[in-house]
Design an enzyme around this catalytic site. Structure first.
Site, mmCIF file in Angstrom:
data_model
loop_
_atom_site.group_PDB
_atom_site.id
_atom_site.type_symbol
_atom_site.label_atom_id
_atom_site.label_comp_id
_atom_site.label_asym_id
_atom_site.label_seq_id
_atom_site.Cartn_x
_atom_site.Cartn_y
_atom_site.Cartn_z
ATOM 1 N N GLU A 166 32.683 36.652 32.671
ATOM 2 C CA GLU A 166 33.717 35.702 33.258
ATOM 3 C C GLU A 166 34.176 36.225 34.694
ATOM 4 O O GLU A 166 35.681 36.440 34.640
ATOM 5 C CB GLU A 166 34.700 35.837 32.142
ATOM 6 C CG GLU A 166 34.128 35.355 30.699
ATOM 7 C CD GLU A 166 35.097 34.772 29.762
ATOM 8 O OE1 GLU A 166 36.381 35.199 30.051
ATOM 9 O OE2 GLU A 166 34.749 34.350 28.977
ATOM 10 N N GLU A 355 29.193 33.920 24.395
ATOM 11 C CA GLU A 355 30.463 34.126 23.729
ATOM 12 C C GLU A 355 31.039 32.474 23.177
ATOM 13 O O GLU A 355 30.978 31.598 23.856
ATOM 14 C CB GLU A 355 31.760 34.730 24.532
ATOM 15 C CG GLU A 355 31.585 35.927 24.954
ATOM 16 C CD GLU A 355 32.947 36.340 25.386
ATOM 17 O OE1 GLU A 355 34.122 35.687 25.224
ATOM 18 O OE2 GLU A 355 32.819 37.390 26.366
HETATM 19 C C1 FCB Z 1 37.139 35.854 26.645
HETATM 20 C C2 FCB Z 1 36.627 37.217 26.996
HETATM 21 C C3 FCB Z 1 36.339 38.149 25.696
HETATM 22 C C4 FCB Z 1 37.374 37.904 24.747
HETATM 23 C C5 FCB Z 1 37.598 36.270 24.542
HETATM 24 C C6 FCB Z 1 38.515 35.871 23.323
HETATM 25 O O1 FCB Z 1 37.433 35.307 27.731
HETATM 26 O O2 FCB Z 1 35.351 37.296 27.744
HETATM 27 O O3 FCB Z 1 36.525 39.249 26.116
HETATM 28 O O4 FCB Z 1 38.829 38.194 25.118
HETATM 29 O O5 FCB Z 1 37.889 35.715 25.597
#
Ligand code: FCB
Length: 452
Positions: A166, A355
């Site tokens: 990110e 994610e």
């Molecule tokens: C993302 C992050 C991860 C976690 C999630 C909830 O932005 O990459 O580390 O904190 O959110």
């Protein structure tokens, strides 16, 4: 009734990050990171929580892998801690740290789980922040040296890699909003950081490919489909600009050697520190794209918004779906929309969901079970949306739930629990209990789908 199913060979995993789970913040010669410094500064983190111990995964890796096996998982996205591997950020490499990560990787391979390391999930060595951090252009070369050291040490056993986690979030939150480490709030620092990170992505990609040409190298991008928050044409245009800024700022330079049309007057190249020839250096023909996605974003136009650069104005979050405990809207179509758009706009790249998940705080009941049914509903909705995107032609190879364990959620400390596993942070040995959602996810992984 019907069945949601995934292509043969689809990977099922979870994702974590070093600072959020490892603990052991000054063991085996590890250097200080910007998150160590930030959490040790009073007033920065809810309840003054720190990652000093976190889930103690540095010592409890076997327990983590046992949970993955219990859930039938075959992929694990985790991150390497730069300040463990290079305690002062550059120069000497710690053989203890590399041995540690070799042991982690070997244990995963023995368990039939693909290791998918991320080089940088936000824990910058403090020594490099002291020299100016990401706004400084020479960070790109230092990061490439680190990437090279990691590939040399682990490239014989790790086939697939993620460069950044990110980039849009750590630059924005760390250098403009100041909510994350290193807690700076300066528009010019932020703009320069965005360009350095793009240079670093290109340099690291080349360094990694130079030592292992057939490694699969990508990045995990934060993404959120941007919808107009109003009916005006200007809102639709603002949503497109915001899409360019939050979703494509590190993707378009890598794949096309240009900055996206995120600002009315074009990217502020001078303030970003862009030099002649840089747009060749930022290029990186990534082998796969990681998408981290939680919800959608509604965007309204507002004159002069976007830090005077006329980007857009992000409106209130969508209000139709239910909210998680973090307040994020549950909106499964966001995953369908984003994957479908990236597939269309970038000629059907290989994608992995790196994610996706939600925060709900249920703990054990009297019998010790954790009935987190809302989390199961969340995954059902998003996975069904993902399956639709795949049926529609997207080439998605794997899915990683955020996250394996309840862990240190950055500025929120331990209050937001995203885990498939409950961790009791009050006990020194950090006992773990699989939640109902973890059991459910395990059956999905075993059956490569689920009934609806
Ligand atoms: C993302 C992050 C991860 C976690 C999630 C909830 O932005 O990459 O580390 O904190 O959110």
């Amino acid at each position: 009734m019907g069945r949601v199913s995934f292509p043969e060979g689809f990977r099922w995993g979870t994702a974590t990050a070093s600072y959020q789970i490892e603990g052991a913040w000054r063991e085996d010669g590890k250097g200080e990171s910007i998150w160590d410094r930030f959490t040790h500064t009073p007033g920065r983190i809810k309840s003054e929580d720190t990652g000093d111990v976190a889930c103690d995964s540095y010592h409890r890796g076997d327990a983590d892998i046992a949970l993955m096996r219990e859930m039938n998982l075959n992929s694990y996205r985790f991150s390497l801690a730069w300040p463990r591997i290079m305690p002062s950020g550059s120069g000497e490499v710690s053989s203890k740290a590399l041995d540690h990560y070799r042991r982690v990787v070997d244990a995963l391979l023995d368990a039939g789980i693909r290791p998918l390391p991320t080089l940088y999930h936000w824990d910058l060595p403090q020594a490099l922040e002291d020299r100016g951090g990401w706004p400084e252009r020479d960070m790109a070369g230092r990061f490439a040296d680190y990437a090279d050291a990691c590939m040399r040490a682990l490239g014989d056993r790790v086939d697939q890699w993620s460069i950044f986690n990110e980039p849009a979030i750590f630059t924005l939150m760390g250098y403009l909003a100041g909510i994350h480490a290193p807690g700076r709030q300066d528009l010019d620092d932020f703009l320069r950081a965005t360009h350095t990170v793009n240079l670093a992505q290109g340099e690291a990609f080349r360094a990694m490919k130079a030592s292992r040409g057939d490694a699969l190298v990508g990045t995990a991008f934060s993404m959120s489909p941007c919808e107009p928050g109003g009916d005006a044409e200007a809102d639709a245009e603002a949503a497109e600009r915001w899409h360019g800024f939050v979703n494509l700022w590190y993707l378009e330079p890598a794949l096309r050697g240009r900055y996206p049309d995120a600002f009315v007057d074009g990217p502020p190249l001078e303030r970003m520190g862009v030099r002649d020839g840089d747009m060749e250096l930022v290029r990186a023909p990534l082998d796969w794209l990681g998408i981290n996605l939680y919800t959608r974003t509604c965007v309204e136009h507002r004159e002069g918004a976007g830090w005077g650069l006329d980007a857009a104005h992000v409106g209130p979050p969508g209000e139709e779906g239910p909210r998680t405990h973090f307040g994020w809207e549950v909106w499964p179509d966001a995953l369908y929309d984003m994957v479908t758009r990236i597939t269309r706009d970038y000629d059907r790249p290989v994608i992995e969901i790196t994610e996706n998940g939600c925060s709900y705080s249920q703990g054990p009941d009297a019998s010790g079970r954790i009935h987190d049914t809302e989390r199961i509903d969340f995954f059902r909705g998003y996975l069904a949306a993902l399956a639709r995107a795949i049926e529609g032609g997207a080439d998605v190879r794997g899915y990683h739930a955020w996250t394996l364990l309840d862990n240190f959620e950055w500025a929120e400390g331990y209050e937001q629990r995203f885990g498939l596993t409950w961790v009791d942070f009050d006990q020194p040995e950090r006992p773990r209990t699989l939640k109902e959602s973890g059991r459910w996810y395990g059956t999905v992984a075993a059956e490569n789908g689920f009934e609806i």
